[in-house]
Design a protein around this motif. Structure first.
Motif, short mmCIF file in Angstrom:
data_model
loop_
_atom_site.label_atom_id
_atom_site.label_comp_id
_atom_site.label_asym_id
_atom_site.label_seq_id
_atom_site.Cartn_x
_atom_site.Cartn_y
_atom_site.Cartn_z
N GLN A 46 0.83 -1.20 0.00
CA GLN A 46 0.00 0.00 0.00
C GLN A 46 0.87 1.25 0.00
O GLN A 46 1.79 1.39 0.80
CB GLN A 46 -0.89 0.00 1.23
CG GLN A 46 -1.87 -1.16 1.23
CD GLN A 46 -2.74 -1.13 2.46
OE1 GLN A 46 -2.24 -1.26 3.58
NE2 GLN A 46 -4.04 -0.97 2.28
N VAL A 47 0.53 2.14 -0.90
CA VAL A 47 1.30 3.37 -1.05
C VAL A 47 0.34 4.56 -0.91
O VAL A 47 -0.74 4.56 -1.49
CB VAL A 47 1.99 3.44 -2.43
CG1 VAL A 47 2.89 4.67 -2.52
CG2 VAL A 47 2.78 2.17 -2.72
N GLY A 48 0.77 5.54 -0.12
CA GLY A 48 -0.01 6.78 0.01
C GLY A 48 0.83 7.96 -0.42
O GLY A 48 2.04 8.00 -0.15
N ALA A 49 0.21 8.91 -1.09
CA ALA A 49 0.92 10.12 -1.52
C ALA A 49 0.09 11.32 -1.08
O ALA A 49 -1.14 11.29 -1.14
CB ALA A 49 1.09 10.12 -3.04
N ALA A 50 0.78 12.36 -0.63
CA ALA A 50 0.08 13.61 -0.28
C ALA A 50 0.89 14.77 -0.84
O ALA A 50 2.10 14.85 -0.63
CB ALA A 50 -0.06 13.73 1.23
N LEU A 51 0.20 15.64 -1.57
CA LEU A 51 0.85 16.79 -2.19
C LEU A 51 0.43 18.05 -1.48
O LEU A 51 -0.78 18.26 -1.25
CB LEU A 51 0.40 16.92 -3.65
CG LEU A 51 0.80 15.82 -4.62
CD1 LEU A 51 -0.02 15.94 -5.89
CD2 LEU A 51 2.28 15.93 -4.94
N LYS A 52 1.41 18.88 -1.15
CA LYS A 52 1.10 20.21 -0.58
C LYS A 52 1.24 21.22 -1.70
O LYS A 52 2.30 21.31 -2.34
CB LYS A 52 2.09 20.50 0.54
CG LYS A 52 1.95 21.86 1.15
CD LYS A 52 0.97 21.83 2.31
CE LYS A 52 0.72 23.20 2.90
NZ LYS A 52 1.74 23.57 3.85
N LEU A 53 0.18 21.96 -1.97
CA LEU A 53 0.20 22.95 -3.04
C LEU A 53 0.52 24.34 -2.50
O LEU A 53 0.40 24.59 -1.29
CB LEU A 53 -1.14 22.97 -3.77
CG LEU A 53 -1.72 21.64 -4.26
CD1 LEU A 53 -2.92 21.89 -5.16
CD2 LEU A 53 -0.69 20.81 -5.01
N GLU A 54 0.88 25.20 -3.42
CA GLU A 54 1.26 26.56 -3.05
C GLU A 54 0.12 27.32 -2.37
O GLU A 54 0.36 28.19 -1.54
CB GLU A 54 1.69 27.32 -4.30
CG GLU A 54 2.59 28.48 -4.05
CD GLU A 54 3.25 28.93 -5.34
OE1 GLU A 54 4.46 29.19 -5.30
OE2 GLU A 54 2.56 28.98 -6.38
N ASN A 55 -1.12 26.98 -2.70
CA ASN A 55 -2.26 27.66 -2.09
C ASN A 55 -2.68 27.01 -0.77
O ASN A 55 -3.73 27.31 -0.22
CB ASN A 55 -3.45 27.68 -3.06
CG ASN A 55 -3.95 26.28 -3.40
OD1 ASN A 55 -3.41 25.28 -2.91
ND2 ASN A 55 -4.98 26.19 -4.22
N GLY A 56 -1.87 26.06 -0.27
CA GLY A 56 -2.15 25.44 1.02
C GLY A 56 -3.00 24.19 0.92
O GLY A 56 -3.14 23.45 1.90
N GLU A 57 -3.58 23.93 -0.25
CA GLU A 57 -4.42 22.72 -0.42
C GLU A 57 -3.55 21.47 -0.34
O GLU A 57 -2.38 21.48 -0.74
CB GLU A 57 -5.12 22.73 -1.78
CG GLU A 57 -6.17 23.80 -1.95
CD GLU A 57 -7.51 23.43 -1.30
OE1 GLU A 57 -7.71 22.27 -0.89
OE2 GLU A 57 -8.36 24.34 -1.22
N ILE A 58 -4.16 20.40 0.14
CA ILE A 58 -3.48 19.10 0.14
C ILE A 58 -4.28 18.14 -0.72
O ILE A 58 -5.50 18.05 -0.58
CB ILE A 58 -3.32 18.57 1.57
CG1 ILE A 58 -2.28 19.44 2.28
CG2 ILE A 58 -2.89 17.11 1.59
CD1 ILE A 58 -2.12 19.18 3.72
#
Ligand code: THU
Length: 161
Positions: A46-58
């Motif tokens: 199982q792999v999880g990915a989380a991206l933090k964007l410049e506008n603070g969204e995940i």
């Protein structure tokens, strides 16, 4: 005359998750939540990915497998395609990845596969700023890489087309 040129980069290795800054810890936690929801009945990996964007969204993603094996998709691509679809013009600052297996204890952080590196590279090139990558195994140790370009040396981008 031929010249020899070394290409390489520095990684940062944290012994423990606790050594990291709050924002990074939070992003890694999101990747752990995502990996717990991965659909990986075949590999049990199982792999999880989380991206933090410049506008603070995940934006999160996890691997989605398929009875027809090649039809599945890795967590990183699920996440980056979702980000591209929902926030097309917002830069990605950081990608956190965590892995676990139902078959064995994965202690070492796992790096994105080659296909994912290429997909991520497209977005890094498009936004003209590096995407920092944090990688973690089932728990604890974290490896930080400065950019996608670093882990995809001599990458292929649209300037070749
Ligand atoms: N996988 C990912 O989600 N990301 C990677 O970078 C490597 C592999 C998934 C694909 C498949 O569902 C499982 O892990 C085993 O390869």
């Amino acid at each position: 005359m031929a010249i020899k040129k070394k290409i390489g980069f520095d990684i940062v290795i944290y012994d423990s998750f606790e050594e990291m800054q709050e924002g990074d810890r939070m992003l890694l936690k999101k990747s752990v939540e995502a990996r717990n929801n991965a659909y990986a009945p075949y590999s049990k990996f199982q792999v999880g990915a989380a991206l933090k964007l410049e506008n603070g969204e995940i934006v999160i993603g996890n691997n989605q497998e398929n009875a027809s094996y090649p039809s599945g998709l890795c967590a990183e691509r699920v996440a980056v395609f979702y980000a591209g679809a929902k926030f097309p013009n917002v830069a990605i600052k950081t990608l956190a990845i965590s892995v676990q297996s139902k078959n064995s204890e994965v202690l070492e952080p796992a790096a994105p596969c080659g296909n994912c590196r290429q997909s991520l590279f497209e977005y890094e090139h498009r936004q003209k700023s590096p995407i920092r990558i944090l990688m973690m195994g089932a728990q604890g140790k974290v490896v930080e890489c400065p950019s996608v370009a670093a882990i995809l040396p001599l990458g292929f981008d649209k300037t070749y087309l």
